[in-house]
Motif scaffolding. Structure first.
Motif, PDB file in Angstrom:
ATOM      1  N   TYR A 133      18.990  29.010  14.372  1.00  0.00           N
ATOM      2  CA  TYR A 133      20.089  28.762  15.293  1.00  0.00           C
ATOM      3  C   TYR A 133      20.077  27.601  15.543  1.00  0.00           C
ATOM      4  O   TYR A 133      21.344  26.953  15.627  1.00  0.00           O
ATOM      5  CB  TYR A 133      19.903  29.531  16.787  1.00  0.00           C
ATOM      6  N   ARG A 178      26.187  34.715  18.549  1.00  0.00           N
ATOM      7  CA  ARG A 178      25.560  33.892  19.577  1.00  0.00           C
ATOM      8  C   ARG A 178      26.331  32.471  19.734  1.00  0.00           C
ATOM      9  O   ARG A 178      26.234  32.307  21.051  1.00  0.00           O
ATOM     10  CB  ARG A 178      24.153  33.700  19.139  1.00  0.00           C
ATOM     11  N   LEU A 226      24.058  35.176  14.283  1.00  0.00           N
ATOM     12  CA  LEU A 226      24.280  33.817  14.697  1.00  0.00           C
ATOM     13  C   LEU A 226      25.593  33.619  14.880  1.00  0.00           C
ATOM     14  O   LEU A 226      25.813  32.875  15.972  1.00  0.00           O
ATOM     15  CB  LEU A 226      23.729  32.858  13.465  1.00  0.00           C
TER      16      LEU A 226
END
Length: 259
Positions: free
Chosen positions: A70, A101, A98
């Motif tokens: 991340y 997020r 990913l």
């Protein structure tokens, strides 16, 4: 450790509209390269980072975790924001998680999200036993290469280190809790036949995001790595239309579509 030929990161400097593409677990930028190159041909600024532990050998992945993966895409997003007036995030499988997020955490700095067969959780007894099994078994067979198109090949590991799989499980549970913070327009592609991520993952994501401009497209001719499969051109063209609509400021007050 040298990067595998073809698995290198990809960057292209174009207009003030940027696109960050995130590859999947045990994969590499190679799975997104045709998509990235078409975006670049249309003039967009494009970044496809190589996630830590990927694109070399599975032993390197064993030493990394979700915080490393991340952090890499977060850095790339910030770099794109420094150069671009608008940025879109996109990804395949874990890369879709990913991308989601990034949208949840960065809010207005992300103009839209494109997710291809996004992962939401690890499934089955295997996933439930990971906290213990990872201390007893180092690896299991790889998940790369789920493609219907004859001759298409994904560069990915043939083994999955269970320490990394356990970290992925933790990450996906974290992202699931953050999905209500995703408010940006969302374009989600789901393969009808996927041997890695079940349809339930896409359904869960669509049920939990707060986005009102949502389009789901079902891919009939591809399996998990759809970006290299028979529907790759459709993914490219639909994502170009999606980004183009939002980048020009048109249609931001969209409606939910299902297809």
């Amino acid at each position: 450790m040298p990067v595998l030929p073809g698995a290198e990161p990809y960057h292209h400097q174009g207009t003030e509209v940027g696109v960050l593409l995130c590859h999947g677990f045990t994969g590499s930028p190679q799975s997104l390269r045709p998509w990235a190159e078409r975006l670049a041909e249309r003039g967009f600024t494009v970044s496809v980072p190589l996630l830590p532990g990927h694109g070399t050998r599975w032993e390197d992945l064993r030493l990394t975790g979700w915080q490393d993966w991340y952090a890499e895409v977060d850095r790339e997003l910030r770099a794109l924001r420094d150069r671009c007036s608008q940025v879109f995030t996109a990804g395949l499988s874990m890369g879709g998680a990913l991308a989601l997020r990034l949208a949840a955490k960065h809010g207005g700095d992300v103009s839209g999200v494109v997710a291809v067969n996004p992962a939401n959780r690890l499934h089955g007894l295997f996933a439930q036993s990971l906290p213990v099994t990872r201390h007893l078994v180092r690896t299991v067979p790889g998940i790369a290469g789920d493609i219907a198109k004859e001759g298409a090949v994904e560069i990915g590991y043939d083994r999955v280190p269970l320490h990394a799989a356990h970290s992925l499980r933790t990450f996906l549970r974290l992202v699931d809790g953050e999905l209500p913070q995703v408010t940006q327009p969302l374009l989600l592609f789901r393969s009808r036949e996927d041997r890695v991520v079940p349809a339930a993952d896409s359904a869960r994501i669509l049920s939990r995001v707060s986005s009102t401009d949502v389009t789901e497209i079902v891919l009939e001719q591809s399996r998990h790595v759809a970006t290299l499969d028979q529907d790759a051109d459709r993914i490219i063209e639909e994502s170009l239309a999606f980004i183009g609509r939002l980048a020009t400021g048109a249609g931001k007050e969209g409606t939910t579509a299902r297809g």
